[in-house]
Write an enzyme that holds these catalytic residues in place. Structure first.
Site, PDB file in Angstrom:
ATOM      1  CB  CYS A   1      38.383 146.504  76.392  1.00  0.00           C
ATOM      2  SG  CYS A   1      37.678 145.500  77.718  1.00  0.00           S
TER       3      CYS A   1
ATOM      4  NE  ARG B   1      33.811 152.389  73.129  1.00  0.00           N
ATOM      5  CZ  ARG B   1      33.637 151.409  74.030  1.00  0.00           C
ATOM      6  NH1 ARG B   1      33.656 150.148  73.653  1.00  0.00           N
ATOM      7  NH2 ARG B   1      33.488 151.704  75.315  1.00  0.00           N
TER       8      ARG B   1
END
Length: 288
Positions: free
Chosen positions: A245, A186
């Site tokens: 995050c 990611r």
């Protein structure tokens, strides 16, 4: 007041010895981003004795707006009211757990610390550790407790904002170091299963939270974590680092790991990637 304070981790054996202690409160934070109802259903089926359920979306976040990320911080007054309704006082020891290596429970751990409540610890190894040890479980609703007035005051020094990061990038200064807890796939932008834009904020480094854990879901030793984070921080002080995050939840896992390593003072970018990409003009990087 309970004589021993737990402010990072608590083991299954330690928590089991305090079941029923009126100075303790336990919160079940199990949650699945892909199936938001699953954690609450799991709690109804079975949970630690006396554990109340803490819903990530409803209890530990405020509603999403067009400018926020996926899990905006809860309003402090509402969070304090929720904690008070569950009997959390200034001298209450709180224990939080999930079934995913602490990735969800760290949200409530960080929120309480943000409000100035130090007496909060994550169950090391979580639900799997408790079940494996054959410790007590229940499926009845937790017994109601007397509501109290929980007094908490959020500490703004523990946060960095999107505006601050935008200024830092535009000025090209060597300010806060962003530490991204998402998976490497990611971070690089190779895959993005949740958010509409892939990649990371320019200048951020990638420290996937999975590196904090042993294979059984417990946290690595302080020495192991110190080696990881000293290597990542270099000469930077913890206060010069901000964890992020996808939505500011699992980022807290790295902040807990830093504390276990003796590196207290890291901050949180609560909006994280999902807030950063709300404005199309903000820069995005891909690759390592």
């Amino acid at each position: 007041m309970s004589p021993t304070m737990f402010d990072t981790l608590v083991s299954s054996e330690q928590l089991a010895s305090r079941l029923g202690d009126p100075h303790w409160r336990i919160f079940d934070c199990r949650f699945d981003l892909a199936a938001p109802q699953r954690g609450e259903q799991a709690h109804a089926e079975s949970h630690l004795p006396g554990a109340f359920y803490a819903h990530l979306d409803h209890d530990l976040s405020s509603p999403i707006t067009p400018r926020t990320g996926r899990h905006p911080l809860p309003e402090p007054a509402e969070l304090c009211g929720w904690l008070g309704n569950h009997g959390v006082r200034a001298d209450t020891q709180v224990a939080v757990y999930d079934d995913s290596g602490g990735t969800m429970a760290v949200r409530l751990w960080w929120l309480l610390r943000w409000l100035g409540h130090e007496r909060v610890a994550v169950l090391d190894g979580g639900w799997p550790s408790w079940v494996k040890a054959g410790l007590p479980l229940e499926n009845s609703s937790p017994q109601a407790v007397e509501a109290v007035a929980f007094q908490g005051s959020p500490d703004p020094r523990q946060l960095v904002s999107t505006a601050m990061l935008e200024r830092q990038l535009s000025e090209g200064g060597d300010g806060v170091l962003l530490m991204d807890a998402r998976t490497s796939e990611r971070f690089r932008g190779d895959a993005e299963p949740i958010d509409p834009v892939a990649g990371h904020i320019p200048g951020a480094i990638n420290l996937p939270l999975q590196q904090n854990l042993n294979s059984d879901g417990s946290f690595k030793s302080a020495a192991q974590l110190r080696e990881i984070y000293n290597g990542a921080l270099g000469r930077r002080a913890p206060v010069e680092v901000a964890a992020m995050c996808g939505s500011g939840v699992t980022a807290c896992h790295n902040l807990l790991a830093m504390e276990l390593a003796g590196l207290r003072g890291g901050r949180l970018y609560a909006g994280s990637w999902s807030e950063w990409i709300r404005a199309p003009g903000r820069p995005v990087a891909t690759g390592d």
